[in-house]
Design an enzyme around this catalytic site. Sequence first.
Site, PDB file in Angstrom:
ATOM      1  N   TYR A 144      55.517  19.475  15.626  1.00 50.12           N
ATOM      2  CA  TYR A 144      56.195  18.247  16.050  1.00 50.12           C
ATOM      3  C   TYR A 144      55.911  17.186  14.996  1.00 50.12           C
ATOM      4  O   TYR A 144      54.755  16.983  14.609  1.00 50.12           O
ATOM      5  CB  TYR A 144      55.669  17.790  17.417  1.00 50.12           C
ATOM      6  CG  TYR A 144      56.307  16.512  17.907  1.00 50.12           C
ATOM      7  CD1 TYR A 144      57.581  16.522  18.462  1.00 50.12           C
ATOM      8  CD2 TYR A 144      55.653  15.288  17.798  1.00 50.12           C
ATOM      9  CE1 TYR A 144      58.179  15.341  18.897  1.00 50.12           C
ATOM     10  CE2 TYR A 144      56.236  14.110  18.236  1.00 50.12           C
ATOM     11  CZ  TYR A 144      57.494  14.143  18.785  1.00 50.12           C
ATOM     12  OH  TYR A 144      58.086  12.981  19.218  1.00 50.12           O
ATOM     13  N   ASP A 245      51.057  16.813   7.616  1.00 52.74           N
ATOM     14  CA  ASP A 245      51.206  15.791   8.650  1.00 52.74           C
ATOM     15  C   ASP A 245      49.901  15.700   9.431  1.00 52.74           C
ATOM     16  O   ASP A 245      49.611  16.520  10.297  1.00 52.74           O
ATOM     17  CB  ASP A 245      52.391  16.166   9.559  1.00 52.74           C
ATOM     18  CG  ASP A 245      52.649  15.109  10.634  1.00 52.74           C
ATOM     19  OD1 ASP A 245      51.842  14.171  10.743  1.00 52.74           O
ATOM     20  OD2 ASP A 245      53.658  15.249  11.355  1.00 52.74           O
ATOM     21  N   LYS A 273      47.690   7.990  14.233  1.00 49.68           N
ATOM     22  CA  LYS A 273      47.075   7.679  15.527  1.00 49.68           C
ATOM     23  C   LYS A 273      45.651   7.122  15.471  1.00 49.68           C
ATOM     24  O   LYS A 273      45.417   5.969  15.802  1.00 49.68           O
ATOM     25  CB  LYS A 273      47.122   8.925  16.385  1.00 49.68           C
ATOM     26  CG  LYS A 273      48.558   9.471  16.459  1.00 49.68           C
ATOM     27  CD  LYS A 273      48.827  10.287  17.654  1.00 49.68           C
ATOM     28  CE  LYS A 273      50.262  10.759  17.633  1.00 49.68           C
ATOM     29  NZ  LYS A 273      50.860  10.946  18.934  1.00 49.68           N
TER      30      LYS A 273
HETATM   31  N1  PMP Z   1      53.565  13.915  13.655  1.00 50.71           N
HETATM   32  C1  PMP Z   1      52.696  14.463  14.521  1.00 50.71           C
HETATM   33  C2  PMP Z   1      51.855  15.620  14.079  1.00 50.71           C
HETATM   34  C3  PMP Z   1      52.579  13.951  15.808  1.00 50.71           C
HETATM   35  O1  PMP Z   1      51.711  14.505  16.661  1.00 50.71           O
HETATM   36  C4  PMP Z   1      53.378  12.857  16.189  1.00 50.71           C
HETATM   37  C5  PMP Z   1      53.300  12.266  17.584  1.00 50.71           C
HETATM   38  N2  PMP Z   1      52.722  13.011  18.524  1.00 50.71           N
HETATM   39  C6  PMP Z   1      54.254  12.324  15.255  1.00 50.71           C
HETATM   40  C7  PMP Z   1      54.321  12.868  13.991  1.00 50.71           C
HETATM   41  C8  PMP Z   1      55.114  11.140  15.603  1.00 50.71           C
HETATM   42  O2  PMP Z   1      54.306  10.016  15.750  1.00 50.71           O
HETATM   43  P1  PMP Z   1      54.798   8.750  16.582  1.00 50.71           P
HETATM   44  O3  PMP Z   1      54.856   9.155  18.000  1.00 50.71           O
HETATM   45  O4  PMP Z   1      53.749   7.712  16.294  1.00 50.71           O
HETATM   46  O5  PMP Z   1      56.126   8.357  16.038  1.00 50.71           O
END
Ligand code: PMP
Length: 466
Positions: A144, A245, A273
């Site tokens: 994701y 990521d 995060k």
């Molecule tokens: N990349 C990863 C690995 C994530 O876990 C998430 C959100 N769970 C995102 C991107 C997207 O981040 P955001 O919800 O802050 O847009």
Amino acid sequence: MARCLEKSNAHFKKAVARLPLGVSSNFRYWGDEKTVYVKRGEGARVYDLDDNVYVDYRLGYGPVILGHRHPEVDEAARSGQEVGTVFALGTEREVVVADLIHDLMPGAELVRFSNSGTEAVMAALRLARAATGKDGYVTFEGSYHGLFDAVMWRIDLENYKDTSREPELTTYGRGVPGLLKGLFWQVPYNDANRLEDVLKQNGDKIAAVLIEPILGNCCGIPSTPEFLRAVRELCTKHNVLMIVDEVKTGFRVAKGGAQELYGVQADIFTVAKAMGNGYPIAAVCGRESIMRNFGRGVAHGGTYTAQAMSLAAAEKTLTLLRDTTVLADIATYGRRMQDGMTRVLQRRGIPHSFAGHPSMGGLFFNAKAPTNYRDWKNSDYSFYDALAANVIDRGVMCEPDSREPWFICAAHDESCLADTLKAFEAAVDATLDEARHGGAHAKMWNATQGDMGEKRAAIAAGTAAE
Ligand code: PMP
């Protein structure tokens, strides 16, 4: 022993008149009579409108690494506010925070701030395309990367029956243009041979391999060290950039994120995060030669990037993570919690395993831990679903979806651990009892999901709406 959600339910009725599904993210909607509204958080606990208190293992999907309402971070954010909010100009603190990121993750030779994980990954992908002059990209099953169309694709495991064929590739919900399908390849996780095939055949079209080093939205399934190293080598060999990521793993699984844990260096990586303890901030980072493209015609910006409060919160959070043993303590707590759960499950002969890092571990009802998304299908996820409902009813806020890990923060203490294991044991017994007797609670939970009918379909199962 369903807890009382009277006030949350009343609020839902009011909210749904103005907000689609009564919430601001599809996945905060848990059913017309199951949707929880928060009064406040404190440390590792969350209080809902009905004053039910939960030990929180969702932590806003991971950011709240130090605990809710952390006094030092909140104080820092308030002092950030003294600068103002946004100016469409830079401020001094941007360099301070970028230096901190570089201290912890030396691969961050240069840093560009974003507001969210989605924005950071979007920027990373554009940067890779600009740097290579190619448009294609590779993602992995079960990953994701946020809510932008290019990455809102997943294999349809729910409807995957004939395993002699490859699963269908589908979008996270409606509205994602099918045309995009021509731009990317999705490969099973931990399968270097499949990746090699794709890169051999299409390397001249592929700008980047985009990978979560630990599948933070899919049971916490980790890359094997050999696989992540192979991804690195294959990218170099085929002149493709490796984008790691680390939106969930960064500043969580180690001070230097998964790249430190695995000893693998990305060309470009994203963090978000844990760097802000809940304040909205993210960054795209990487090698100087690539990052300098932001000064050579690659668009990047945003009204709120490096907003003063978020930046000040990030400075404090990253300093605390750097200068204390918080991350090691979090991992220890995670291990102890998993050991306690294992004791409960073993006594009852329930096969299970944990996937991923203890600071963000997935609980999985199969004796063999999963190595890719397709393995999730072989676990007893309906047992997880019924169990999660019982766990939540007993004051432990875990994720109702078995694909989301349990996040640990610095505020999880002995009392949290004791409360969690007590509730977990009672919930396991209740779930077993329901299974034996036709499933009062399990049925209730499933019925709630069923009631969602059309809405559920519109949401499109998965993690699309974080
Ligand atoms: N990349 C990863 C690995 C994530 O876990 C998430 C959100 N769970 C995102 C991107 C997207 O981040 P955001 O919800 O802050 O847009």
